[in-house]
Scaffold this active site. Structure first.
Site, PDB file in Angstrom:
ATOM      1  N   LYS A 108       0.015   5.384  -6.011  1.00 58.36           N
ATOM      2  CA  LYS A 108      -1.007   5.423  -7.066  1.00 58.36           C
ATOM      3  C   LYS A 108      -1.867   6.679  -6.963  1.00 58.36           C
ATOM      4  O   LYS A 108      -2.073   7.401  -7.929  1.00 58.36           O
ATOM      5  CB  LYS A 108      -1.861   4.153  -6.936  1.00 58.36           C
ATOM      6  N   GLU A 131     -25.367  15.938  -2.726  1.00 59.27           N
ATOM      7  CA  GLU A 131     -26.762  16.083  -2.294  1.00 59.27           C
ATOM      8  C   GLU A 131     -27.715  15.283  -3.180  1.00 59.27           C
ATOM      9  O   GLU A 131     -28.828  14.963  -2.784  1.00 59.27           O
ATOM     10  CB  GLU A 131     -27.177  17.553  -2.239  1.00 59.27           C
ATOM     11  N   TYR A 176      -9.419  -2.901 -11.198  1.00 58.55           N
ATOM     12  CA  TYR A 176      -9.324  -1.478 -10.866  1.00 58.55           C
ATOM     13  C   TYR A 176      -7.916  -0.923 -11.098  1.00 58.55           C
ATOM     14  O   TYR A 176      -7.765   0.243 -11.470  1.00 58.55           O
ATOM     15  CB  TYR A 176      -9.835  -1.214  -9.440  1.00 58.55           C
ATOM     16  N   CYS A 205      -1.650   1.751  -2.986  1.00 63.84           N
ATOM     17  CA  CYS A 205      -2.609   2.847  -2.785  1.00 63.84           C
ATOM     18  C   CYS A 205      -1.973   4.234  -2.782  1.00 63.84           C
ATOM     19  O   CYS A 205      -2.437   5.143  -3.470  1.00 63.84           O
ATOM     20  CB  CYS A 205      -3.321   2.693  -1.444  1.00 63.84           C
ATOM     21  N   HIS A 207     -25.926  21.977   0.081  1.00 61.53           N
ATOM     22  CA  HIS A 207     -26.137  22.641  -1.199  1.00 61.53           C
ATOM     23  C   HIS A 207     -25.124  23.753  -1.437  1.00 61.53           C
ATOM     24  O   HIS A 207     -24.812  24.477  -0.499  1.00 61.53           O
ATOM     25  CB  HIS A 207     -27.553  23.216  -1.214  1.00 61.53           C
ATOM     26  N   GLU A 261      -7.181   2.375 -13.295  1.00 57.90           N
ATOM     27  CA  GLU A 261      -6.545   3.543 -12.671  1.00 57.90           C
ATOM     28  C   GLU A 261      -5.276   3.947 -13.429  1.00 57.90           C
ATOM     29  O   GLU A 261      -5.053   5.134 -13.701  1.00 57.90           O
ATOM     30  CB  GLU A 261      -6.198   3.222 -11.213  1.00 57.90           C
ATOM     31  N   CYS A 313       0.829  -1.211   0.000  1.00 55.97           N
ATOM     32  CA  CYS A 313       0.000   0.000   0.000  1.00 55.97           C
ATOM     33  C   CYS A 313       0.862   1.259   0.000  1.00 55.97           C
ATOM     34  O   CYS A 313       0.668   2.163  -0.802  1.00 55.97           O
ATOM     35  CB  CYS A 313      -0.921  -0.042   1.221  1.00 55.97           C
TER      36      CYS A 313
HETATM   37  C1  LIG Z   1      -1.183  -0.826  -7.604  1.00 57.08           C
HETATM   38  C2  LIG Z   1      -2.015  -1.096  -6.371  1.00 57.08           C
HETATM   39  C3  LIG Z   1      -2.927  -0.173  -5.945  1.00 57.08           C
HETATM   40  C4  LIG Z   1      -3.692  -0.402  -4.816  1.00 57.08           C
HETATM   41  N1  LIG Z   1      -4.591   0.536  -4.434  1.00 57.08           N
HETATM   42  C5  LIG Z   1      -5.355   0.336  -3.336  1.00 57.08           C
HETATM   43  C6  LIG Z   1      -6.274   1.319  -2.903  1.00 57.08           C
HETATM   44  O1  LIG Z   1      -6.429   2.378  -3.521  1.00 57.08           O
HETATM   45  N2  LIG Z   1      -6.995   1.069  -1.784  1.00 57.08           N
HETATM   46  C7  LIG Z   1      -6.865  -0.090  -1.072  1.00 57.08           C
HETATM   47  O2  LIG Z   1      -7.533  -0.264  -0.052  1.00 57.08           O
HETATM   48  N3  LIG Z   1      -5.988  -1.055  -1.469  1.00 57.08           N
HETATM   49  C8  LIG Z   1      -5.243  -0.866  -2.573  1.00 57.08           C
HETATM   50  N4  LIG Z   1      -4.329  -1.830  -2.961  1.00 57.08           N
HETATM   51  C9  LIG Z   1      -4.274  -3.098  -2.210  1.00 57.08           C
HETATM   52  C10 LIG Z   1      -3.455  -2.973  -0.947  1.00 57.08           C
HETATM   53  O3  LIG Z   1      -2.196  -2.441  -1.251  1.00 57.08           O
HETATM   54  C11 LIG Z   1      -3.324  -4.345  -0.294  1.00 57.08           C
HETATM   55  O4  LIG Z   1      -4.607  -4.901  -0.109  1.00 57.08           O
HETATM   56  C12 LIG Z   1      -2.625  -4.263   1.058  1.00 57.08           C
HETATM   57  O5  LIG Z   1      -1.353  -3.698   0.936  1.00 57.08           O
HETATM   58  C13 LIG Z   1      -2.522  -5.674   1.667  1.00 57.08           C
HETATM   59  O6  LIG Z   1      -1.823  -5.635   2.871  1.00 57.08           O
HETATM   60  P1  LIG Z   1      -1.044  -6.916   3.410  1.00 57.08           P
HETATM   61  O7  LIG Z   1      -0.611  -6.552   4.784  1.00 57.08           O
HETATM   62  O8  LIG Z   1      -1.861  -8.126   3.223  1.00 57.08           O
HETATM   63  O9  LIG Z   1       0.204  -7.105   2.448  1.00 57.08           O
HETATM   64  P2  LIG Z   1       1.323  -6.097   1.912  1.00 57.08           P
HETATM   65  O10 LIG Z   1       0.959  -4.683   2.139  1.00 57.08           O
HETATM   66  O11 LIG Z   1       1.600  -6.520   0.522  1.00 57.08           O
HETATM   67  O12 LIG Z   1       2.578  -6.405   2.841  1.00 57.08           O
HETATM   68  C14 LIG Z   1       3.259  -7.614   2.792  1.00 57.08           C
HETATM   69  C15 LIG Z   1       4.699  -7.372   3.207  1.00 57.08           C
HETATM   70  O13 LIG Z   1       5.320  -8.619   3.472  1.00 57.08           O
HETATM   71  C16 LIG Z   1       6.657  -8.551   3.020  1.00 57.08           C
HETATM   72  N5  LIG Z   1       7.131  -9.922   2.838  1.00 57.08           N
HETATM   73  C17 LIG Z   1       6.691 -10.840   1.936  1.00 57.08           C
HETATM   74  N6  LIG Z   1       7.315 -12.019   2.132  1.00 57.08           N
HETATM   75  C18 LIG Z   1       8.166 -11.846   3.178  1.00 57.08           C
HETATM   76  C19 LIG Z   1       9.069 -12.706   3.873  1.00 57.08           C
HETATM   77  N7  LIG Z   1       9.167 -14.001   3.563  1.00 57.08           N
HETATM   78  N8  LIG Z   1       9.807 -12.192   4.874  1.00 57.08           N
HETATM   79  C20 LIG Z   1       9.680 -10.880   5.236  1.00 57.08           C
HETATM   80  N9  LIG Z   1       8.818 -10.032   4.621  1.00 57.08           N
HETATM   81  C21 LIG Z   1       8.065 -10.514   3.621  1.00 57.08           C
HETATM   82  C22 LIG Z   1       6.569  -7.753   1.731  1.00 57.08           C
HETATM   83  O14 LIG Z   1       7.810  -7.191   1.381  1.00 57.08           O
HETATM   84  C23 LIG Z   1       5.527  -6.701   2.103  1.00 57.08           C
HETATM   85  O15 LIG Z   1       6.116  -5.531   2.611  1.00 57.08           O
HETATM   86  C24 LIG Z   1      -3.535  -1.616  -4.092  1.00 57.08           C
HETATM   87  C25 LIG Z   1      -2.609  -2.572  -4.509  1.00 57.08           C
HETATM   88  C26 LIG Z   1      -1.850  -2.316  -5.649  1.00 57.08           C
HETATM   89  C27 LIG Z   1      -0.860  -3.351  -6.087  1.00 57.08           C
END
Ligand SMILES: Cc1cc2nc3c(=O)[nH]c(=O)nc-3n(C[C@H](O)[C@H](O)[C@H](O)COP(=O)(O)OP(=O)(O)OC[C@H]3O[C@@H](n4cnc5c(N)ncnc54)[C@H](O)[C@@H]3O)c2cc1C
Length: 453
Positions: free
Chosen positions: A50, A442, A177, A47, A437, A181, A42
């Site tokens: 973006k 609205e 999406y 997010c 308004h 976007e 994110c």
């Molecule tokens: C282009 C794009 C736009 C988006 N826009 C939106 C939006 O506008 N609104 C919205 O709500 N959501 C949006 N999302 C979705 C949102 O980013 C994800 O739903 C959210 O980040 C999920 O969180 P998470 O904690 O599951 O995983 P992540 O945020 O992906 O975090 C996982 C972390 O784990 C780490 N990791 C992975 N494997 C290992 C390992 N073995 N050891 C140590 N670290 C590890 C990774 O490096 C990463 O930092 C978007 C996603 C993308 C790709």
């Protein structure tokens, strides 16, 4: 048995950080391992960057509209991609620091490296093994590009945020999406943009009227929409440009092919084979309604379980896990109903609740209230953009089942409507609510006549 930690979180993204911070706040001894970037997808490649690029892209419209309000801009506005990307990078670095402080100040032990599960209670990081009573997998997802010939010439969303320059021509592939976007971003910033999707119409799962309306608006904005189209191969030309051959034999010349065709769970070298953790039929980690995997000491949440891949959902799941493990008296299950969402296309989509199609499929007798109008801000301009608002109402109970909008600030507007829907608001309550308004919002409380009445 005593463990090094009560909770070991793998992944410092939206869900992992939330679970770690709150678990530590509840008195647990917590470690987090993060292999790439604090804040996860994110903050770094999702997010946040973006939305910054969408803001950047929208200036193109604003400059054009300004003349209707008497402004003369000196010459043609000029855009510099490198400035936008470097300012974006600086802001993300600031956010990375905030995430670091949040974790460290909550007493979480931060290990900035890859983590691998070696058995149900042990995790290895940088050659050192840590024991934990509970392990939480919050490793998120990763973009996928289909392995067609020449796929190595295409880029994914992670790479798009770090392009050295804005391509002159872009082919965006996908119907979700993120594809929509990025098509708006590239188009707004001045690239000749084509959006290619293999289905009939993009944004499956969104309300039909919203999908059609956005199709019209994106076409008007200059994006070349190609539905029922798919790339079968990509070839690099001598000058560095790309040629995409489509299933129907057409060949498109472009400078960049950007795939946004889905995300897989990030399980690389995670060591799940050392545990009983099972995957579901789509390949995501299977969990029960309390985020428990098939291995009693291991939980998983966020994008890696593939339920609803949005940051606020991962945050809510992280909160639920922290409470369930360390503050059970405050535990509340995650409510997956009425999740408001926005698509930051230009114009935006904002939506909460059931689409008309979902409501009908669920057996509701529905009344539809819909309005399609030119927003006030555009009345002094030559813009042809129109706004759509739609309410889906259950005729028997009068409950508003869904609110949908395409138009400026739709994401902002729908947040308040989500509170109303969660509270079970009826159409009567919408009707009795006074409008603000003059606003576009609205319209949501002034639509009186159902479609077809
Ligand atoms: C282009 C794009 C736009 C988006 N826009 C939106 C939006 O506008 N609104 C919205 O709500 N959501 C949006 N999302 C979705 C949102 O980013 C994800 O739903 C959210 O980040 C999920 O969180 P998470 O904690 O599951 O995983 P992540 O945020 O992906 O975090 C996982 C972390 O784990 C780490 N990791 C992975 N494997 C290992 C390992 N073995 N050891 C140590 N670290 C590890 C990774 O490096 C990463 O930092 C978007 C996603 C993308 C790709």
């Amino acid at each position: 048995m005593t463990y090094d930690f009560d909770l070991f979180v793998i992944g410092a993204g939206s869900g992992g950080v939330r679970a770690a911070r709150f678990a530590a706040g509840f008195g647990a001894r917590v470690a987090v391992a993060e292999s790439r970037y604090l804040g996860g997808t994110c903050v770094n490649v999702g997010c946040v960057p973006k939305k910054l690029l969408v803001y950047g892209a929208h200036f193109a419209d604003e400059f054009e509209q300004a003349s209707g309000f008497g402004w003369t801009l000196g010459g043609k506005p000029d855009f510099d991609w490198a400035t936008l990307i470097s300012n974006k990078n600086r802001e993300i670095q600031r956010l990375n620091g905030i995430y670091r402080n949040l974790l460290v100040n909550s007493g979480v032990t931060l290990l900035e490296s890859h983590a691998k599960v070696v058995d149900p209670h042990h995790v290895e990081v940088d050659g050192k093994t840590y024991s934990a009573e509970h392990i939480l997998i919050a490793t998120g997802g990763w973009p996928q590009i289909p392995e067609i010939p020449g796929h190595e010439h295409a880029i994914n969303s992670n790479q798009a945020f770090f392009l050295k320059e804005l391509p002159k021509r872009v082919l965006v592939v996908g119907g979700g999406y993120i594809a929509v976007e990025f098509a708006s971003i590239f188009n707004g910033l001045g690239a000749d943009t084509t959006l290619l999707y293999r289905g009939e119409l993009f944004l499956r799962g969104f309300d039909g009227a919203v999908r059609k309306h956005l199709k019209e608006e994106l076409s008007k904005s200059g994006i070349n929409l190609q539905f029922n189209a798919d790339i079968v191969r990509i070839d690099k030309q001598a000058g560095g440009s790309l040629q995409a051959t489509l299933k129907d034999g057409r060949v498109l010349d472009t400078d960049c092919v950007f795939y946004a065709t889905g995300r897989r769970p990030m399980l690389d070298n995670l060591g799940l084979e050392n545990t009983k953790v099972a995957l579901d039929e789509r390949g995501f980690i299977a969990v029960d309604d309390q985020f428990q995997t098939a291995e009693p000491s291991i939980l998983a949440l966020g994008d890696v379980i593939g339920r609803v891949q949005l940051t606020p959902v991962a945050l809510a799941e992280g909160m639920a896990v922290a409470r369930r493990l360390f503050k059970p008296e405050q535990y509340r299950p995650v409510d997956y109903q009425h999740i408001p969402t926005a698509v930051f296309s230009l114009p935006n989509i904002g939506t909460v609740g059931l689409t008309e199609e979902q409501a009908r499929d669920a057996g509701h007798k529905v009344a539809i209230f819909q309005s399609d109008f030119k927003p006030m801000k555009l009345t002094l301009t030559s813009s042809q953009e129109r706004t759509l608002m739609k309410l889906v109402v259950d005729v028997d109970s009068d409950k508003v089942l869904g609110c949908h909008m395409v138009g400026p600030d739709a994401g902002e507007i729908v947040q308040g409507l989500a509170v109303a829907l969660k509270a079970g608001a009826t159409k009567r309550i919408f009707d009795d609510t006074l409008g603000v308004h003059p606003t576009a919002a609205e319209e949501f409380v002034t639509m009186r006549t159902p479609v077809g009445a």
